[in-house]
Design a protein around this motif. Structure first.
Motif, mmCIF file in Angstrom:
data_model
loop_
_atom_site.group_PDB
_atom_site.id
_atom_site.type_symbol
_atom_site.label_atom_id
_atom_site.label_comp_id
_atom_site.label_asym_id
_atom_site.label_seq_id
_atom_site.Cartn_x
_atom_site.Cartn_y
_atom_site.Cartn_z
ATOM 1 N N ASP A 152 8.747 6.939 6.699
ATOM 2 C CA ASP A 152 8.758 7.465 8.062
ATOM 3 C C ASP A 152 7.534 8.310 8.403
ATOM 4 O O ASP A 152 7.060 8.284 9.533
ATOM 5 N N LEU A 153 7.066 9.071 7.445
ATOM 6 C CA LEU A 153 5.990 10.025 7.702
ATOM 7 C C LEU A 153 4.646 9.568 7.141
ATOM 8 O O LEU A 153 3.706 10.353 7.075
ATOM 9 N N SER A 154 4.554 8.328 6.735
ATOM 10 C CA SER A 154 3.305 7.751 6.250
ATOM 11 C C SER A 154 3.175 6.338 6.800
ATOM 12 O O SER A 154 4.169 5.667 7.022
ATOM 13 N N GLN A 155 1.967 5.927 7.027
ATOM 14 C CA GLN A 155 1.711 4.548 7.423
ATOM 15 C C GLN A 155 0.631 4.016 6.489
ATOM 16 O O GLN A 155 -0.562 4.115 6.764
ATOM 17 N N HIS A 156 1.076 3.492 5.363
ATOM 18 C CA HIS A 156 0.159 3.031 4.331
ATOM 19 C C HIS A 156 -0.758 1.942 4.877
ATOM 20 O O HIS A 156 -0.335 1.054 5.589
ATOM 21 N N GLY A 157 -2.023 2.071 4.567
ATOM 22 C CA GLY A 157 -3.019 1.128 5.048
ATOM 23 C C GLY A 157 -3.648 1.533 6.366
ATOM 24 O O GLY A 157 -4.577 0.892 6.831
ATOM 25 N N ALA A 158 -3.144 2.603 6.981
ATOM 26 C CA ALA A 158 -3.661 3.021 8.283
ATOM 27 C C ALA A 158 -4.706 4.125 8.175
ATOM 28 O O ALA A 158 -5.280 4.522 9.161
ATOM 29 N N GLY A 159 -4.921 4.601 6.984
ATOM 30 C CA GLY A 159 -5.891 5.672 6.807
ATOM 31 C C GLY A 159 -6.132 5.901 5.335
ATOM 32 O O GLY A 159 -5.669 5.137 4.498
ATOM 33 N N GLU A 160 -6.814 6.965 5.045
ATOM 34 C CA GLU A 160 -7.119 7.268 3.656
ATOM 35 C C GLU A 160 -6.100 8.249 3.102
ATOM 36 O O GLU A 160 -5.433 8.952 3.843
ATOM 37 N N GLY A 161 -6.026 8.278 1.797
ATOM 38 C CA GLY A 161 -5.120 9.208 1.145
ATOM 39 C C GLY A 161 -3.811 8.543 0.760
ATOM 40 O O GLY A 161 -3.538 7.396 1.117
ATOM 41 N N ARG A 162 -3.023 9.280 0.035
ATOM 42 C CA ARG A 162 -1.770 8.748 -0.494
ATOM 43 C C ARG A 162 -0.697 8.582 0.585
ATOM 44 O O ARG A 162 0.117 7.677 0.533
ATOM 45 N N HIS A 163 -0.681 9.490 1.543
ATOM 46 C CA HIS A 163 0.325 9.447 2.604
ATOM 47 C C HIS A 163 -0.335 9.691 3.961
ATOM 48 O O HIS A 163 -0.161 10.741 4.564
ATOM 49 N N PRO A 164 -1.086 8.711 4.474
ATOM 50 C CA PRO A 164 -1.752 8.912 5.766
ATOM 51 C C PRO A 164 -0.730 9.043 6.892
ATOM 52 O O PRO A 164 0.239 8.290 6.954
ATOM 53 N N TRP A 165 -0.952 10.031 7.741
ATOM 54 C CA TRP A 165 -0.036 10.277 8.862
ATOM 55 C C TRP A 165 0.011 9.029 9.741
ATOM 56 O O TRP A 165 -1.022 8.444 10.044
ATOM 57 N N PRO A 166 1.209 8.626 10.172
ATOM 58 C CA PRO A 166 1.320 7.411 10.975
ATOM 59 C C PRO A 166 0.783 7.589 12.391
ATOM 60 O O PRO A 166 0.725 8.707 12.901
ATOM 61 N N GLY A 167 0.437 6.478 13.010
ATOM 62 C CA GLY A 167 0.054 6.508 14.411
ATOM 63 C C GLY A 167 1.274 6.849 15.264
ATOM 64 O O GLY A 167 2.418 6.783 14.810
#
Length: 70
Positions: free
Chosen positions: A46-61
């Protein structure tokens, strides 16, 4: 205060506790004890959008976040 905000229509309380190791207990902890009326948000889904940014848990759009918690 949080206590004063509980029950208001314009406030959403989110329980976003996370487990860094074995995550299986996190949902059980929420079921056992959480702030009354709080929604549960999972760090991985819910609080991460993998592949949308850098890092282990990128904040979702915004759209992803709204869809997951909507």
């Amino acid at each position: 205060t949080l206590h004063g905000a509980l029950g208001r229509e314009d406030v959403v309380v989110i329980d976003a506790r996370a487990g860094l190791g074995d995550r299986t207990h996190v949902a059980q902890e929420y079921a056992y004890s959480h702030i009354p009326g709080a929604l549960r948000a999972d760090l991985e889904t819910d609080l991460s959008q993998h592949g949308a940014g850098e890092g282990r848990h990128p904040w979702p759009g915004d759209a992803h976040f709204a869809e997951r918690l909507g």
